[in-house]
Motif scaffolding. Structure first.
Motif, PDB file in Angstrom:
ATOM      1  N   LYS A 122       0.829  -1.205   0.000  1.00 25.25           N
ATOM      2  CA  LYS A 122       0.000   0.000   0.000  1.00 25.25           C
ATOM      3  C   LYS A 122       0.864   1.256   0.000  1.00 25.25           C
ATOM      4  O   LYS A 122       0.586   2.218  -0.704  1.00 25.25           O
ATOM      5  N   GLN A 145       3.959   1.524  -1.131  1.00 25.43           N
ATOM      6  CA  GLN A 145       4.617   1.625  -2.431  1.00 25.43           C
ATOM      7  C   GLN A 145       3.659   2.093  -3.521  1.00 25.43           C
ATOM      8  O   GLN A 145       4.040   2.860  -4.408  1.00 25.43           O
ATOM      9  N   GLU A 146       2.401   1.648  -3.459  1.00 22.85           N
ATOM     10  CA  GLU A 146       1.410   2.091  -4.444  1.00 22.85           C
ATOM     11  C   GLU A 146       1.152   3.590  -4.329  1.00 22.85           C
ATOM     12  O   GLU A 146       1.045   4.294  -5.340  1.00 22.85           O
ATOM     13  N   LEU A 147       1.065   4.089  -3.088  1.00 26.75           N
ATOM     14  CA  LEU A 147       0.852   5.521  -2.904  1.00 26.75           C
ATOM     15  C   LEU A 147       2.080   6.311  -3.344  1.00 26.75           C
ATOM     16  O   LEU A 147       1.949   7.366  -3.956  1.00 26.75           O
ATOM     17  N   GLU A 148       3.283   5.793  -3.053  1.00 27.95           N
ATOM     18  CA  GLU A 148       4.515   6.433  -3.545  1.00 27.95           C
ATOM     19  C   GLU A 148       4.448   6.597  -5.053  1.00 27.95           C
ATOM     20  O   GLU A 148       4.727   7.671  -5.583  1.00 27.95           O
ATOM     21  N   SER A 149       4.094   5.537  -5.725  1.00 28.70           N
ATOM     22  CA  SER A 149       4.042   5.547  -7.185  1.00 28.70           C
ATOM     23  C   SER A 149       3.006   6.545  -7.687  1.00 28.70           C
ATOM     24  O   SER A 149       3.272   7.314  -8.619  1.00 28.70           O
ATOM     25  N   ARG A 150       1.846   6.559  -7.063  1.00 31.65           N
ATOM     26  CA  ARG A 150       0.776   7.455  -7.492  1.00 31.65           C
ATOM     27  C   ARG A 150       1.124   8.916  -7.259  1.00 31.65           C
ATOM     28  O   ARG A 150       0.829   9.782  -8.077  1.00 31.65           O
ATOM     29  N   LEU A 151       1.796   9.213  -6.126  1.00 28.49           N
ATOM     30  CA  LEU A 151       2.119  10.595  -5.783  1.00 28.49           C
ATOM     31  C   LEU A 151       3.449  11.076  -6.366  1.00 28.49           C
ATOM     32  O   LEU A 151       3.710  12.273  -6.421  1.00 28.49           O
ATOM     33  N   GLY A 152       4.322  10.133  -6.745  1.00 29.29           N
ATOM     34  CA  GLY A 152       5.629  10.504  -7.270  1.00 29.29           C
ATOM     35  C   GLY A 152       6.569  11.029  -6.198  1.00 29.29           C
ATOM     36  O   GLY A 152       7.389  11.909  -6.470  1.00 29.29           O
TER      37      GLY A 152
END
Length: 65
Positions: A47, A49-56
């Motif tokens: 979760k 890592q997914e937010l990291e990816s989405r937010l950059g």
């Protein structure tokens, strides 16, 4: 130990700005933050890592004090 952008007094900021002009390159000032990273179970890490990816951005889970 983690690092964040440093909070600088005016004299330190001016010294860094002078150095930037001398070397012709921006300088980023960091300071240590006394924090310990949290060990996350795989599903929670996913979760994060997914937010990291989405937010950059880079996110770090830390242990609460």
């Amino acid at each position: 130990m983690l690092y964040s952008l440093a909070h600088l007094e005016t004299d330190k900021l001016k010294a860094i700005q002078k150095l930037e002009k001398e070397i012709g390159s921006p300088v980023v000032a960091l300071e240590g933050v006394d924090a310990e990273t949290a060990a996350l179970p795989d599903e929670k890490l996913k979760k994060l890592q997914e937010l990291e990816s989405r937010l950059g951005v880079v996110l770090v889970a830390v242990k609460p004090h």
